[in-house]
Design a protein around this motif. Structure first.
Motif, PDB file in Angstrom:
ATOM      1  N   ASN A 162     -12.942  -9.014  -9.823  1.00 35.85           N
ATOM      2  CA  ASN A 162     -13.123 -10.373 -10.330  1.00 35.85           C
ATOM      3  C   ASN A 162     -11.999 -10.994 -11.156  1.00 35.85           C
ATOM      4  N   PRO A 163     -10.727 -10.712 -10.895  1.00 34.99           N
ATOM      5  CA  PRO A 163      -9.724 -11.521 -11.594  1.00 34.99           C
ATOM      6  C   PRO A 163      -9.739 -12.945 -11.040  1.00 34.99           C
ATOM      7  N   ASP A 164      -9.450 -13.896 -11.862  1.00 35.64           N
ATOM      8  CA  ASP A 164      -9.569 -15.316 -11.479  1.00 35.64           C
ATOM      9  C   ASP A 164      -8.636 -15.728 -10.345  1.00 35.64           C
ATOM     10  N   HIS A 165      -7.553 -15.028 -10.138  1.00 36.28           N
ATOM     11  CA  HIS A 165      -6.586 -15.460  -9.134  1.00 36.28           C
ATOM     12  C   HIS A 165      -6.793 -14.790  -7.764  1.00 36.28           C
ATOM     13  N   GLU A 166      -7.808 -13.947  -7.568  1.00 36.47           N
ATOM     14  CA  GLU A 166      -8.070 -13.288  -6.286  1.00 36.47           C
ATOM     15  C   GLU A 166      -9.411 -13.771  -5.736  1.00 36.47           C
ATOM     16  N   LYS A 167      -9.356 -14.823  -4.912  1.00 40.10           N
ATOM     17  CA  LYS A 167     -10.585 -15.460  -4.436  1.00 40.10           C
ATOM     18  C   LYS A 167     -10.811 -15.326  -2.930  1.00 40.10           C
ATOM     19  N   CYS A 168      -9.985 -14.542  -2.244  1.00 37.78           N
ATOM     20  CA  CYS A 168     -10.142 -14.351  -0.799  1.00 37.78           C
ATOM     21  C   CYS A 168     -10.346 -12.867  -0.513  1.00 37.78           C
ATOM     22  N   VAL A 169     -10.949 -12.580   0.639  1.00 37.67           N
ATOM     23  CA  VAL A 169     -11.301 -11.193   0.953  1.00 37.67           C
ATOM     24  C   VAL A 169     -10.608 -10.750   2.238  1.00 37.67           C
ATOM     25  N   VAL A 170     -10.113  -9.509   2.220  1.00 37.07           N
ATOM     26  CA  VAL A 170      -9.469  -8.902   3.389  1.00 37.07           C
ATOM     27  C   VAL A 170     -10.133  -7.562   3.685  1.00 37.07           C
ATOM     28  N   ILE A 171      -9.961  -7.124   4.930  1.00 33.14           N
ATOM     29  CA  ILE A 171     -10.230  -5.721   5.261  1.00 33.14           C
ATOM     30  C   ILE A 171      -8.904  -5.004   5.054  1.00 33.14           C
ATOM     31  N   HIS A 172      -8.928  -3.982   4.206  1.00 34.20           N
ATOM     32  CA  HIS A 172      -7.725  -3.236   3.854  1.00 34.20           C
ATOM     33  C   HIS A 172      -7.560  -2.074   4.838  1.00 34.20           C
ATOM     34  N   ARG A 173      -6.441  -2.051   5.501  1.00 36.14           N
ATOM     35  CA  ARG A 173      -6.210  -1.111   6.612  1.00 36.14           C
ATOM     36  C   ARG A 173      -6.268   0.355   6.198  1.00 36.14           C
ATOM     37  N   THR A 174      -5.715   0.702   5.073  1.00 39.24           N
ATOM     38  CA  THR A 174      -5.601   2.118   4.698  1.00 39.24           C
ATOM     39  C   THR A 174      -6.789   2.634   3.896  1.00 39.24           C
ATOM     40  N   SER A 175      -7.788   1.802   3.668  1.00 42.27           N
ATOM     41  CA  SER A 175      -8.986   2.258   2.945  1.00 42.27           C
ATOM     42  C   SER A 175      -9.896   3.033   3.879  1.00 42.27           C
ATOM     43  N   GLY A 176     -10.983   3.541   3.307  1.00 42.64           N
ATOM     44  CA  GLY A 176     -11.972   4.280   4.098  1.00 42.64           C
ATOM     45  C   GLY A 176     -12.483   3.459   5.271  1.00 42.64           C
ATOM     46  N   ALA A 177     -13.040   4.146   6.251  1.00 45.74           N
ATOM     47  CA  ALA A 177     -13.456   3.490   7.499  1.00 45.74           C
ATOM     48  C   ALA A 177     -14.506   2.411   7.281  1.00 45.74           C
ATOM     49  N   ASN A 182     -11.402  -5.838   0.199  1.00 45.57           N
ATOM     50  CA  ASN A 182     -10.640  -5.986  -1.027  1.00 45.57           C
ATOM     51  C   ASN A 182     -10.438  -7.476  -1.267  1.00 45.57           C
ATOM     52  N   HIS A 183     -10.682  -7.931  -2.501  1.00 41.86           N
ATOM     53  CA  HIS A 183     -10.396  -9.350  -2.739  1.00 41.86           C
ATOM     54  C   HIS A 183      -8.965  -9.462  -3.249  1.00 41.86           C
ATOM     55  N   VAL A 184      -8.286 -10.489  -2.740  1.00 40.06           N
ATOM     56  CA  VAL A 184      -6.853 -10.648  -2.940  1.00 40.06           C
ATOM     57  C   VAL A 184      -6.530 -12.109  -3.236  1.00 40.06           C
ATOM     58  N   GLN A 185      -5.266 -12.347  -3.588  1.00 39.09           N
ATOM     59  CA  GLN A 185      -4.798 -13.731  -3.686  1.00 39.09           C
ATOM     60  C   GLN A 185      -4.773 -14.328  -2.281  1.00 39.09           C
ATOM     61  N   CYS A 186      -4.974 -15.618  -2.183  1.00 41.44           N
ATOM     62  CA  CYS A 186      -5.104 -16.275  -0.877  1.00 41.44           C
ATOM     63  C   CYS A 186      -3.739 -16.648  -0.296  1.00 41.44           C
TER      64      CYS A 186
END
Length: 200
Positions: A162-177, A182-186
Motif C-alpha cells: 500500500n505505498p501511495d505511488h503503486e496503484k497498478c497490479v502486475v503478475i510478477h514472472r519470477t514469483s511463485g506459480a 505485485n502492485h507497482v508504479q503505473c
C-alpha cells in the motif's frame, strides 16, 4: 434298258433299341464362401457412424468452434495476448481496447495458474499488467467493473504493501506459480489483454 431299284426291309435279330437316358440339365453349384464377419456387423457399424455424426453436429451447433486471433493464447472461453513490449498501465489498457479486448480480469484459480505458466516462458518480460488498479490506495477495481474479491486474490507474500505511488497490479514472472501479484508504479511494463473467444 432301264434299271429297276428294289427296296427291301431288313430286320436284324438280337438288336435292341438304344435306351435313351435322360440327363437332367446341369445345375451350377453355388460356391459357399465362409463369412468373415457376422451379418449384423455392417448394420452396427452404420448405426455407430450415424451416432457419431449426430454427436458432432450437436456439439458444433451448441458450442461451435472457439477461435482466437493469431498470436493469442486460448484458455477456456477466452483469448489472451501477452505483449512483448512495455508501456504504461493507461497505454496498455488503451492498446488492449484498440484490439477489442481489455487488460485481463482474473476470475479463477485455473485462469491464474494458466497465466502464471504463460508469463514464466523464457521470452516473456518480468512484469505483466493485469486489469486491476486502485484510484485510492487499497480500493482495488477491475477494468470491467467485476467486484474485487479479496479471498480470490493472488498477492505475493507481503503484498499489497500500500505505498501511495503503486496503484497498478502486475503478475510478477519470477514469483511463485500461483501467488505472484505485485502492485507497482503505473509506468512501463508488459501487459496481458483478454477477449472472449470467437465461436463459429
Amino acid at each position: 434298258m432301264a434299271s429297276e431299284i428294289t427296296y427291301a426291309e431288313v430286320k436284324f435279330q438280337n438288336t435292341s433299341t438304344a435306351a435313351v437316358v435322360k440327363v437332367p440339365p446341369e445345375t451350377k453349384k453355388h460356391e459357399r464362401h465362409p463369412q468373415k464377419y457376422p451379418p449384423w456387423l455392417p448394420w452396427l457399424i452404420s448405426l455407430l457412424l450415424l451416432l457419431v455424426c449426430i454427436a458432432l453436429v450437436t456439439v458444433l451447433l451448441e458450442e461451435g468452434w472457439t477461435c482466437c486471433p493469431k498470436g493469442w493464447k486460448r484458455f477456456q472461453g477466452s483469448c489472451y495476448y501477452l505483449s512483448g513490449d512495455a508501456m504504461s498501465w493507461a497505454a496498455s489498457e488503451q492498446n488492449c481496447t484498440g484490439m477489442g479486448s481489455h487488460l485481463v480480469v482474473i476470475n479463477s484459480k485455473a485462469e491464474q495458474d494458466f497465466l502464471s505458466k504463460e508469463v514464466k516462458k523464457p521470452s516473456r518480460g518480468e512484469n505483466h499488467y493485469i486489469g486491476l488498479s486502485a484510484q485510492d490506495m487499497g480500493q482495488w477495481h477491475w477494468v470491467d467493473q467485476t467486484p474485487f474479491n479479496v479471498s480470490a486474490a493472488f498477492w505475493r507474500e507481503g503484498e499489497p504493501s500500500n505505498p501511495d505511488h503503486e496503484k497498478c497490479v502486475v503478475i510478477h514472472r519470477t514469483s511463485g506459480a500461483l501467488n505472484n501479484w505485485n502492485h507497482v508504479q503505473c509506468n512501463s511494463h508488459n501487459r496481458i489483454c483478454e477477449a472472449a473467444a470467437v465461436i463459429v
